[in-house]
Motif scaffolding. Structure first.
Motif, mmCIF file in Angstrom:
data_model
loop_
_atom_site.group_PDB
_atom_site.id
_atom_site.type_symbol
_atom_site.label_atom_id
_atom_site.label_comp_id
_atom_site.label_asym_id
_atom_site.label_seq_id
_atom_site.Cartn_x
_atom_site.Cartn_y
_atom_site.Cartn_z
ATOM 1 N N TRP A 59 1.110 -1.435 0.051
ATOM 2 C CA TRP A 59 0.132 0.161 -0.543
ATOM 3 C C TRP A 59 1.196 1.036 0.551
ATOM 4 O O TRP A 59 0.613 1.831 -0.567
ATOM 5 N N CYS A 60 2.030 1.046 0.766
ATOM 6 C CA CYS A 60 2.974 2.509 1.336
ATOM 7 C C CYS A 60 3.164 2.699 -0.223
ATOM 8 O O CYS A 60 3.224 3.935 -0.901
ATOM 9 N N ASN A 61 3.796 1.609 -0.980
ATOM 10 C CA ASN A 61 4.901 1.825 -1.850
ATOM 11 C C ASN A 61 3.602 2.217 -3.328
ATOM 12 O O ASN A 61 4.298 3.151 -3.907
ATOM 13 N N TRP A 62 2.580 1.634 -3.466
ATOM 14 C CA TRP A 62 2.060 1.660 -4.159
ATOM 15 C C TRP A 62 1.197 3.296 -4.344
ATOM 16 O O TRP A 62 1.262 4.125 -5.348
ATOM 17 N N ILE A 63 0.767 4.089 -2.753
ATOM 18 C CA ILE A 63 0.885 5.873 -2.935
ATOM 19 C C ILE A 63 1.531 6.663 -3.032
ATOM 20 O O ILE A 63 1.198 7.695 -3.981
ATOM 21 N N PHE A 64 3.532 6.184 -2.554
ATOM 22 C CA PHE A 64 3.967 6.651 -2.991
ATOM 23 C C PHE A 64 4.888 6.573 -4.548
ATOM 24 O O PHE A 64 5.386 7.966 -5.366
ATOM 25 N N GLY A 65 4.281 5.634 -5.661
ATOM 26 C CA GLY A 65 4.803 5.670 -6.568
ATOM 27 C C GLY A 65 3.268 5.965 -7.123
ATOM 28 O O GLY A 65 4.066 7.325 -8.053
ATOM 29 N N ALA A 66 2.319 6.615 -7.084
ATOM 30 C CA ALA A 66 1.448 7.388 -6.999
ATOM 31 C C ALA A 66 1.712 8.764 -7.573
ATOM 32 O O ALA A 66 1.424 9.847 -7.878
ATOM 33 N N GLN A 67 1.835 9.037 -6.577
ATOM 34 C CA GLN A 67 2.653 10.588 -5.635
ATOM 35 C C GLN A 67 3.843 10.723 -6.695
ATOM 36 O O GLN A 67 3.858 12.037 -7.073
ATOM 37 N N THR A 68 4.845 10.213 -6.505
ATOM 38 C CA THR A 68 5.574 10.775 -7.433
ATOM 39 C C THR A 68 4.818 11.163 -9.475
ATOM 40 O O THR A 68 5.897 12.024 -9.920
ATOM 41 N N ASP A 69 4.346 9.903 -9.332
ATOM 42 C CA ASP A 69 3.687 10.601 -10.438
ATOM 43 C C ASP A 69 2.612 11.706 -11.037
ATOM 44 O O ASP A 69 3.342 11.675 -12.115
ATOM 45 N N VAL A 70 1.896 12.645 -10.238
ATOM 46 C CA VAL A 70 2.003 13.269 -9.725
ATOM 47 C C VAL A 70 2.828 14.261 -9.453
ATOM 48 O O VAL A 70 2.502 15.408 -10.731
ATOM 49 N N MET A 71 3.427 14.176 -8.960
ATOM 50 C CA MET A 71 4.960 15.364 -9.010
ATOM 51 C C MET A 71 5.425 15.364 -10.330
ATOM 52 O O MET A 71 5.448 16.521 -10.502
ATOM 53 N N ARG A 72 5.549 14.433 -11.121
ATOM 54 C CA ARG A 72 5.990 13.939 -12.609
ATOM 55 C C ARG A 72 5.264 15.338 -13.641
ATOM 56 O O ARG A 72 5.296 16.018 -14.189
ATOM 57 N N SER A 73 4.169 15.552 -13.143
ATOM 58 C CA SER A 73 2.765 16.263 -13.627
ATOM 59 C C SER A 73 2.966 17.754 -13.576
ATOM 60 O O SER A 73 2.296 18.210 -13.776
ATOM 61 N N LEU A 74 3.589 17.728 -12.615
ATOM 62 C CA LEU A 74 3.679 19.679 -12.011
ATOM 63 C C LEU A 74 4.343 20.185 -13.107
ATOM 64 O O LEU A 74 5.212 21.008 -12.179
ATOM 65 N N GLY A 75 5.278 19.563 -13.972
ATOM 66 C CA GLY A 75 5.531 20.657 -14.446
ATOM 67 C C GLY A 75 4.947 21.585 -15.280
ATOM 68 O O GLY A 75 3.485 21.930 -15.268
ATOM 69 N N ALA A 76 5.403 22.046 -16.322
ATOM 70 C CA ALA A 76 4.595 23.319 -16.292
ATOM 71 C C ALA A 76 3.524 22.853 -17.566
ATOM 72 O O ALA A 76 4.075 22.462 -18.369
#
Length: 340
Positions: A59-76
């Motif tokens: 669960w933790c790794n899935w949440i952090f993985g999804a969180q990382t994907d959202v962080m990537r999408s925080l580009g311009a």
């Protein structure tokens, strides 16, 4: 006689079909009683603990993985570097750009021309009050200058929307150059930000799960704020461009000139805010990756869990900082322009 009957029954037992099954079951029960009970219970407890830790870790790794994907999408976002006419796209035939330009053309330009006519009249009265019989030629010269002034400002009012679009494109050129130099932020390596835990510590994993959920919510808030700030900037630019004839008309009169200058500074600040937002979105993953890379070890058997908690808290802090920075980007841009 009774003993004889008993002996006959004992001799007949091996010939009975149920005897082998009963003998095998009795032997299995006796063998099971000889096995120590304590190690069996310990093994079951360890299996349950390992299973729970595995579920929590997934669960933790899935949440952090999804969180990382959202962080990537925080580009311009595309709205930051899009042309003035297409900052906000539409699914229909009419866009926000068309609405703003239509309002400017049919409603605001006539008002701006009326304000310019009022300014022209006030300037003409001011010139006439200074004229007398001995100052005919200087007065005529001032009237000619006033006519030229009226023609220039009338041209500015009639093309004010395009003038504001040109100011936006100047800042857009700077945004394009920054994107060409550093990218949009999403292309940067974010692998170090994703938290992977391997140790089986139930309490630490529960704490990590709580922090992961909170961090995930803050990341989603940061993503929403980034979108809202970019879209709000585009809408503000369209509205300010639509009403540009009125403040530009006040530039011609000394007593009201500060109104027009203040408007131009405000419009320039909104344009520069887009460049500030781009810098924030590009810097966010780079700074976050650098912070995660310097995590200290704890030297304990649950070192991976401790580092995971540290990573999660750092993600949480950086996302909160990003949200606050995006909200303050407009005021930072005004502070920059106010120094001009």
């Amino acid at each position: 006689r009774g003993a004889l009957i008993g002996m006959q029954r004992i001799k007949s037992l091996p010939r009975n079909r149920a005897f082998p099954y009963a003998f095998a079951i009795t032997l299995a029960v006796l063998a099971a009683l000889l096995v120590p009970a304590q190690p069996a219970w310990a093994s079951i407890a360890d299996d349950i603990n390992s299973w729970l830790c595995g579920v929590l870790r997934d669960w933790c790794n899935w949440i952090f993985g999804a969180q990382t994907d959202v962080m990537r999408s925080l580009g311009a976002e595309g709205v930051l570097s899009a042309p003035f006419a297409t900052m906000l796209t539409t699914a229909g035939d009419v866009s926000m750009y068309d609405i703003a330009r239509g309002v400017w053309q049919v409603a605001i330009v006539p008002i701006g021309c009326g304000v310019l006519g009022l300014v022209f009249t006030l300037k003409l009265i001011e010139i006439s009050q200074r004229m007398d019989g001995n100052q005919a030629m200087p007065g005529v010269k001032e009237v000619v200058f006033l006519l030229v002034f009226f023609a220039v400002f009338l041209f500015l009012i009639q093309h004010s929307f395009d003038l504001m679009a040109a100011i936006y494109e100047v800042v857009g050129l700077a945004i394009d150059r920054v994107e060409a130099l550093f990218g949009t932020g999403g292309a940067l390596d974010m692998a170090a930000v994703s938290v992977v835990t391997t140790d089986d510590d139930l309490s630490a994993l529960l704490a990590l799960l709580v922090v992961a959920i909170i961090s995930w919510l803050v990341v989603l808030i940061a993503y929403i704020v980034a979108l809202v700030v970019c879209w709000a900037r585009a809408i503000q630019l369209y509205i300010m461009a639509a009403f540009s004839p009125i403040p530009l008309a006040f530039l011609g009169f000394d007593q009201t000139r500060q109104i027009g200058i203040g408007y131009l500074k405000s419009f320039g600040a909104v344009c520069i805010a887009g460049l500030i937002i781009l810098v924030l979105l590009i810097s966010f993953p780079a700074i976050l990756g650098g912070i995660v890379a310097v995590n200290p070890g704890t030297g304990t058997p649950i070192d991976a869990i401790a580092n995971g908690l540290t990573d999660a808290l750092q993600d949480l802090a950086m996302c909160i900082l990003l949200v606050l920075s995006l909200v303050k980007s407009g005021s930072w841009a005004r502070d920059i322009v106010s120094g001009f």
